[in-house]
Design an enzyme around this catalytic site. Structure first.
Site, PDB file in Angstrom:
ATOM      1  N   ASP A   1      29.302  53.296 -74.151  1.00 29.51           N
ATOM      2  CA  ASP A   1      29.750  52.670 -75.395  1.00 29.51           C
ATOM      3  C   ASP A   1      31.457  53.191 -75.450  1.00 29.51           C
ATOM      4  O   ASP A   1      31.993  52.615 -76.386  1.00 29.51           O
ATOM      5  CB  ASP A   1      29.018  52.819 -76.564  1.00 29.51           C
ATOM      6  CG  ASP A   1      28.883  54.129 -77.081  1.00 29.51           C
ATOM      7  OD1 ASP A   1      29.568  55.006 -76.643  1.00 29.51           O
ATOM      8  OD2 ASP A   1      27.981  54.551 -77.950  1.00 29.51           O
TER       9      ASP A   1
ATOM     10  N   THR B   1      20.010  59.556 -71.233  1.00 35.72           N
ATOM     11  CA  THR B   1      19.876  59.567 -72.630  1.00 35.72           C
ATOM     12  C   THR B   1      19.701  60.839 -73.320  1.00 35.72           C
ATOM     13  O   THR B   1      19.050  61.529 -72.572  1.00 35.72           O
ATOM     14  CB  THR B   1      18.830  58.567 -72.904  1.00 35.72           C
ATOM     15  OG1 THR B   1      18.810  58.183 -74.308  1.00 35.72           O
ATOM     16  CG2 THR B   1      17.569  59.159 -72.245  1.00 35.72           C
ATOM     17  N   GLY B   2      19.781  60.941 -74.781  1.00 29.27           N
ATOM     18  CA  GLY B   2      19.494  61.940 -75.281  1.00 29.27           C
ATOM     19  C   GLY B   2      17.960  62.044 -75.905  1.00 29.27           C
ATOM     20  O   GLY B   2      17.450  62.847 -76.546  1.00 29.27           O
TER      21      GLY B   2
ATOM     22  N   ASP C   1      24.179  54.571 -70.058  1.00 30.04           N
ATOM     23  CA  ASP C   1      23.633  55.078 -71.233  1.00 30.04           C
ATOM     24  C   ASP C   1      22.486  54.267 -71.830  1.00 30.04           C
ATOM     25  O   ASP C   1      22.632  52.997 -71.612  1.00 30.04           O
ATOM     26  CB  ASP C   1      24.821  55.143 -72.188  1.00 30.04           C
ATOM     27  CG  ASP C   1      24.537  55.858 -73.482  1.00 30.04           C
ATOM     28  OD1 ASP C   1      23.507  56.663 -73.847  1.00 30.04           O
ATOM     29  OD2 ASP C   1      24.630  55.018 -74.544  1.00 30.04           O
ATOM     30  N   LYS C   2      21.559  54.760 -72.412  1.00 38.95           N
ATOM     31  CA  LYS C   2      20.499  53.867 -72.972  1.00 38.95           C
ATOM     32  C   LYS C   2      20.861  53.161 -74.281  1.00 38.95           C
ATOM     33  O   LYS C   2      21.191  51.865 -74.215  1.00 38.95           O
ATOM     34  CB  LYS C   2      19.315  54.668 -73.150  1.00 38.95           C
ATOM     35  CG  LYS C   2      18.236  53.868 -73.727  1.00 38.95           C
ATOM     36  CD  LYS C   2      17.045  54.474 -73.901  1.00 38.95           C
ATOM     37  CE  LYS C   2      16.917  55.333 -75.294  1.00 38.95           C
ATOM     38  NZ  LYS C   2      16.923  54.485 -76.521  1.00 38.95           N
ATOM     39  N   THR C   3      21.155  54.090 -75.385  1.00 37.28           N
ATOM     40  CA  THR C   3      21.185  53.351 -76.738  1.00 37.28           C
ATOM     41  C   THR C   3      22.507  52.514 -76.764  1.00 37.28           C
ATOM     42  O   THR C   3      23.646  52.989 -76.670  1.00 37.28           O
ATOM     43  CB  THR C   3      21.211  54.326 -77.751  1.00 37.28           C
ATOM     44  OG1 THR C   3      20.098  55.124 -77.338  1.00 37.28           O
ATOM     45  CG2 THR C   3      20.863  53.807 -79.246  1.00 37.28           C
TER      46      THR C   3
ATOM     47  N   ASP D   1      30.552  58.599 -75.003  1.00 35.42           N
ATOM     48  CA  ASP D   1      30.509  58.840 -73.650  1.00 35.42           C
ATOM     49  C   ASP D   1      31.760  58.741 -72.884  1.00 35.42           C
ATOM     50  O   ASP D   1      31.807  58.813 -71.627  1.00 35.42           O
ATOM     51  CB  ASP D   1      29.841  57.240 -73.090  1.00 35.42           C
ATOM     52  CG  ASP D   1      28.348  57.204 -73.684  1.00 35.42           C
ATOM     53  OD1 ASP D   1      27.646  58.301 -73.884  1.00 35.42           O
ATOM     54  OD2 ASP D   1      28.071  55.878 -73.994  1.00 35.42           O
TER      55      ASP D   1
ATOM     56  N   LYS E   1      26.711  64.610 -70.639  1.00 32.76           N
ATOM     57  CA  LYS E   1      26.353  63.429 -69.944  1.00 32.76           C
ATOM     58  C   LYS E   1      27.374  63.747 -68.776  1.00 32.76           C
ATOM     59  O   LYS E   1      27.013  63.099 -67.638  1.00 32.76           O
ATOM     60  CB  LYS E   1      26.719  62.216 -70.464  1.00 32.76           C
ATOM     61  CG  LYS E   1      25.655  61.818 -71.672  1.00 32.76           C
ATOM     62  CD  LYS E   1      25.872  60.476 -72.332  1.00 32.76           C
ATOM     63  CE  LYS E   1      24.664  60.359 -73.456  1.00 32.76           C
ATOM     64  NZ  LYS E   1      25.009  59.160 -74.149  1.00 32.76           N
TER      65      LYS E   1
END
Length: 706
Positions: A578, A531-532, A381-383, A582, A559
């Site tokens: 996180d 990512t969104g 996941d990105k953020t 997720d 996801k």
């Protein structure tokens, strides 16, 4: 900036950019687990002391048994012949059998009763055969006197168990080490000052004073002061972490430089430290595929040893040497004990979970750790995982005749009274030397305005430009267009009604992320981003970090579908997120890894929880998985190979060539095999799961989503 940027298309991307936030234990291995009534491996420090005392006392008793043995007297050419001399060996030998041999006798009985035959039952059978034959001989029923062999065998077995318990005890230090992180007392703040109280006297809501060098006594929130906290014992983070008013702190961490006051919010079993302890406990007792294999092998080895012992006794009796048959039978039963096999996996499990916990890698599911070495793809996941989840100024520009740093300082001055995250990013980028501002005004949905040393300065996005009727200067247009193509957020700086510069903000990439991706590639793992955020934002992150594939504009609830898509390509997937939004993806992945959990160690959807937010810890999980698997295989090969080679020698197959071993030597060999397995498992401690800090040059930012 409070609400001032809330409706500006290019100014308030942060709402979108945070899409990411939002079997029995080893106690029964092959019957070895009870160890003759001394339980599972949870208290080996006490067991080591028990076996140490038994060893020394029984050694004292065994010496006279050996001295008065007729065979020993013949070997050394002396004679001890007086009234009662023939009672010494039987009496003292019986004490050694019943007292020194009791852990093995009771353990063997427990294994037989539970129908889980293993090491203890083999030892019990061996010493009972020797004792029964010797007692019968002393009573006049035969000529099979093995008192000295019996005493020596039991003493050597006690020594072997003592050394084994010491070795295992060193591997079991994780839980006691976690408990030792808590101080014995705390300094509670009262109306009249402070008082020293025991931890048990603390209550929720109490405020405690933590002085420099002292440990935080319980989980809480800093209400006064700021300090650099050493959190390495919880997260594995090597550097002290700055904490100030409103920040959460965890029990067991150390204030390195300043005093802080902490309001207690969790005590006892509700603390993060207690959660970590429970997780370590569960991991050390959880089942694994390798353990199941070892258990089956140990059970099979028991029957092999018992069968070999029976064949040995019959064969030697057939050739007319019953006395040698008893010795060979006892030797087979002893040397074939599957003790090393029973310890091969539990020791590795204990050590690997202990060293991982100290590095902030909390293993909830042993199978997840075992599977990490075979993972094909790591899906991030990105953020909040690869990025910090907060904005930073990526670039800034000024019109001709003005200095870039001057424009940035003007913008920071105007933003200095705003609480908006993007305003904080601008102020942070300017650093020191920001001029004072007055008459601050938030322009809802457009930006901010303030008087900066007599200059009317406004900062905002396209909506601000429209309100003021201003056009973008051509000399800035090319830069801002590129920023937008990269998905960046653009803020304009206006001074006395003229556009003097522009800024672009981005979600800051963690300085460790590039190293994490590079190290995963060196281990042959693909790295995929989900990512969104908009496609251009995701592509910018991927380009910056060297990521192989990107899934962009994915809703949090979708996801897990991307995980399934990768799995449909016959790829084994580890999902790193996180643990909140997720959770479905973490649950669907072959291995779910929750990163940056901090004090939250109860994430149900993940098999592995990383207490820190360092993505390089994922590499540590893979390294630990591979290293622990190698140790398991090495121990299994050694333990089974040793027994397969030792049984024929013990049975006397090579007696025609003069190659035989005594029961005592067999006990030494069996104990040595166990110690070799323990020592090999201890080599796991050489693996370093902590990562060196990346150089400042590796720190990067990527555009925030438009």
């Amino acid at each position: 900036m409070t609400s001032s940027h809330a409706e500006t298309d290019d100014v308030h991307p942060h709402a979108a950019s945070h899409e990411g936030h939002g079997d029995g234990g080893h106690g029964d291995h092959g019957g070895h687990g009870d160890h003759g009534g001394h339980g599972d491996h949870g208290g080996h420090g006490d067991h080591a002391q028990v076996f140490r005392r038994l060893f020394w006392w029984n050694l004292l008793l065994a010496v006279p048994v050996l001295v008065f043995s007729p065979q020993i007297q013949d070997w050394f050419g002396y004679s001890l012949d007086f009234d009662g001399a023939d009672w010494v060996a039987p009496v003292l030998g019986s004490i050694v059998y019943w007292w020194g041999g009791w852990p093995f006798l009771s353990g063997g009985w427990d294994e037989a009763r539970r129908r889980q035959p293993g090491m203890m039952l083999l030892i019990a059978m061996a010493i009972t055969v020797a004792y029964g034959s010797s007692l019968a001989s002393w009573l006049g029923w035969g000529d099979l006197d093995f008192w000295w062999e019996l005493a020596a065998l039991i003493v050597v077995m006690l020594l072997g168990h003592w050394l084994e318990m010491k070795a295992i005890g060193q591997a079991q230090g994780a839980l006691s080490a976690l408990a030792a992180l808590l101080p014995d007392s705390a300094e509670r703040v009262t109306d009249t000052g402070t008082q020293i109280v025991a931890l048990a006297e603390l209550a929720l809501g109490d405020v405690v004073l933590v002085r420099p060098g002292a440990r935080v006594p319980a989980d809480g929130v800093i209400v006064s002061g700021a300090a650099e906290l050493d959190e390495s014992m919880i997260t594995g983070e090597s550097r002290p972490v700055p904490r100030g008013d409103g920040d959460k702190v965890v029990a067991g961490t150390v204030s390195t430089d300043s005093s802080i006051r902490v309001r207690i919010e969790a005590l006892g079993e509700d603390t993060a430290l207690a959660g970590i302890r429970r997780m370590v406990e569960a991991a050390q007792s959880s089942r694994s595929r390798a353990q199941a294999l070892a258990d089956r092998a140990a059970a099979a080895l028991f029957y092999l040893a018992a069968g070999a012992a029976a064949v040995t006794m019959i064969a030697w009796a057939t050739v007319g040497d019953a006395a040698e048959g008893v010795i060979r039978t006892v030797t087979v039963l002893v040397i074939a004990c599957p003790h090393a096999l029973g310890l091969a996996i539990p020791l590795v499990i204990s050590i690997s979970t202990a060293i991982s916990a100290r590095a902030g890698i909390l293993v909830k599911d042993r199978l997840a750790l075992e599977q990490m070495r075979t993972i094909d793809v790591v899906l991030f996941d990105k953020t909040g995982t690869l990025t910090r989840g907060k904005h930073a100024v990526v670039d800034h520009a000024a019109v001709a005749g003005l200095d870039r740093s001057q424009v940035l300082a003007m913008a920071a001055a105007a933003e200095s009274d705003s609480e908006h995250p993007m305003a904080r990013a601008v102020v942070a980028a300017a650093g020191t030397g920001v001029p004072e501002a007055k008459d601050f005004e938030a322009l809802t949905g457009r930006g901010v305005r303030a008087d900066v040393e007599g200059t009317a300065v406004a900062v905002g996005g396209p909506a601000l430009m429209d309100q003021l009727g201003l056009a973008e200067p051509p000399e800035l247009a090319e830069r801002t267009s590129q920023w937008r193509r990269d998905g960046g957020s653009v803020l304009y700086v206006v001074a006395d009604g003229e556009v003097v510069g522009a800024l672009t903000l981005a979600d800051e990439i963690r300085p460790e992320s590039r190293q994490a991706v590079a190290e995963l590639h060196t281990r042959g793992k693909q790295v995929v981003l989900v990512t969104g955020d908009a496609r251009q934002v995701a592509d910018a992150v991927a380009a910056e970090l060297g990521i192989d594939e990107v899934f962009a504009e994915v809703l949090p609830g979708d996801k897990d579908a991307k995980v399934a898509e990768l799995q449909q390509r016959a790829l084994s997937v580890a999902m790193v997120g996180d643990g909140v939004n997720d959770a479905p993806a973490l649950a669907r992945a072959d291995v779910g890894i929750a990163i940056g959990a901090g004090t939250d160690v109860a994430i149900e959807s993940a098999g592995v929880v990383l207490a820190s937010d360092d993505p390089r810890s994922v590499v540590g999980v893979i390294d630990l998985s591979a290293a622990s698997y190698r140790k398991m295989v090495q121990n299994l090969v050694w333990a089974t190979g040793y027994n397969l080679l030792a049984i024929p020698v013990a049975a006397g197959v090579f007696a025609f060539a003069g190659i035989t071993i005594s029961p005592a030597i067999a006990a030494i060999a069996m104990s040595a095999s166990t110690i070799i397995v323990a020592a090999n498992a201890q080599l796991l401690r050489r693996i370093d799961l902590r990562r060196q800090d990346p150089s400042p040059a590796t720190t990067a930012t990527v555009p925030a989503p438009a």
